[in-house]
Enzyme design. Structure first.
Site: not given
Ligand code: PAF
Length: 294
Positions: A32, A36-37, A187-189
């Site tokens: 996901n 950031g990644h 964040s993925s969340r």
């Protein structure tokens, strides 16, 4: 970019790079992927010759009642993003590849103390799951360096400690948190947040910055700062899990030997748990005046 689900396939592909003495840079993720990644991948490209990214939603780091099943799985889109960033290999093992004999008989890597505080208190076993899977992935990929985000500051500290304690020959590189324009850490969340919650969410970062400013101005009653921030978060609609000012190296209480403080927070907005942190350097003489911050 070559994608493989198997360790043997990956190791076979990496052999020729190792033979040429190329540096393998590794970015472990749960997919996901967001900006950031991708920043981690860019850093890996700068530091290594070959970039390996893994996507594995690790069941061992999710507790009962957490979002393992709901965790967003977006492999097609992730693959396109990684290809566009110039990653060389994508490793997408299944659960059977990582835990062939199941979770119950898996050897567990446990980093004591650091794993028991902050997020570790409310997510028992979480960091054992992280340390174990990262250890396994390191053995599978055998990278020279691995890149992690500073948003998960406790996770980064635990991985550094594991690598040092187990004499693992992997350089650990931390990359500063990437934020939306309003300060919310990516964040993925974040995708779980409703529109209203998304509007409130940046206050978590703001509370950390306010606390850091107060310390930089010489306010040194940390208990008061922590409880003031928790109160502010509650009033804004968060359910704070912790708001803590700690030694950035040990994650223990700040004392005379502390050179840098980490201000860390975790709080729920509805059912979404957000975490964030900022750091602040202290001068060794113990003067709490205006000093370099990051
Ligand atoms: O930070 C994450 O995405 C995960 O905790 C990690 C390091 C990939 C281990 O599963």
């Amino acid at each position: 970019m070559l994608t493989t689900e198997t360790t043997s396939g990956l190791q076979h592909a990496l052999r020729s790079h190792r033979g040429k003495g190329e540096r393998i840079a590794f970015v472990p993720t749960m997919g996901n992927l967001h900006e950031g990644h991708l920043e981690l991948v860019r850093r890996a490209r700068q530091l290594g010759d070959v970039v390996v990214v893994s996507i594995f939603v690790n069941p061992m780091q999710f507790g009962a009642g957490e979002d393992l099943d709901a965790y967003p799985r977006t492999l097609g889109a992730d693959r396109e993003k990684l290809f566009a960033e110039g990653a060389h290999y994508l490793f997408t093992p299944g659960v059977e590849e990582i835990y062939p004999e199941g979770l119950h008989s898996q050897t567990v890597i446990r980093v004591p103390d650091l794993s028991d505080t902050l997020c570790g208190s409310s997510r028992p076993g979480h960091f054992d799951g992280v340390a174990t899977v990262v250890n396994k992935l390191f053995n599978m990929v055998q990278p020279q360096l691995a890149v992690f985000g500073e948003k998960d500051f406790q996770q980064l500290s635990i991985i550094r400690k594991m690598v040092a304690d187990l004499c693992m020959d992997v350089e650990i590189v931390g990359v500063p948190t990437v934020r939306d324009e309003d300060g919310l850490a990516l964040s993925s969340r974040n995708g779980y947040l409703t529109e209203d919650q998304r509007r409130v969410a940046p206050l978590l970062h703001k509370s950390l910055l306010d606390c850091r400013d107060a310390i930089a101005c010489g306010f040194d009653n940390f208990l008061q700062l922590e409880s003031h921030a928790r109160m502010q978060l509650l009033q804004a609609g968060f359910v704070p899990d912790y708001f803590a000012i700690r030694d950035a190296r040990t994650l223990r209480a700040v004392d005379e030997s502390t050179e840098e403080v980490a201000i860390l927070a975790a709080a729920r907005l509805g059912s979404t748990r957000l975490i964030d942190n900022v750091r602040h350097s202290l001068n060794p003489a113990g003067d709490w005046g205006m000093l370099a911050t990051r």
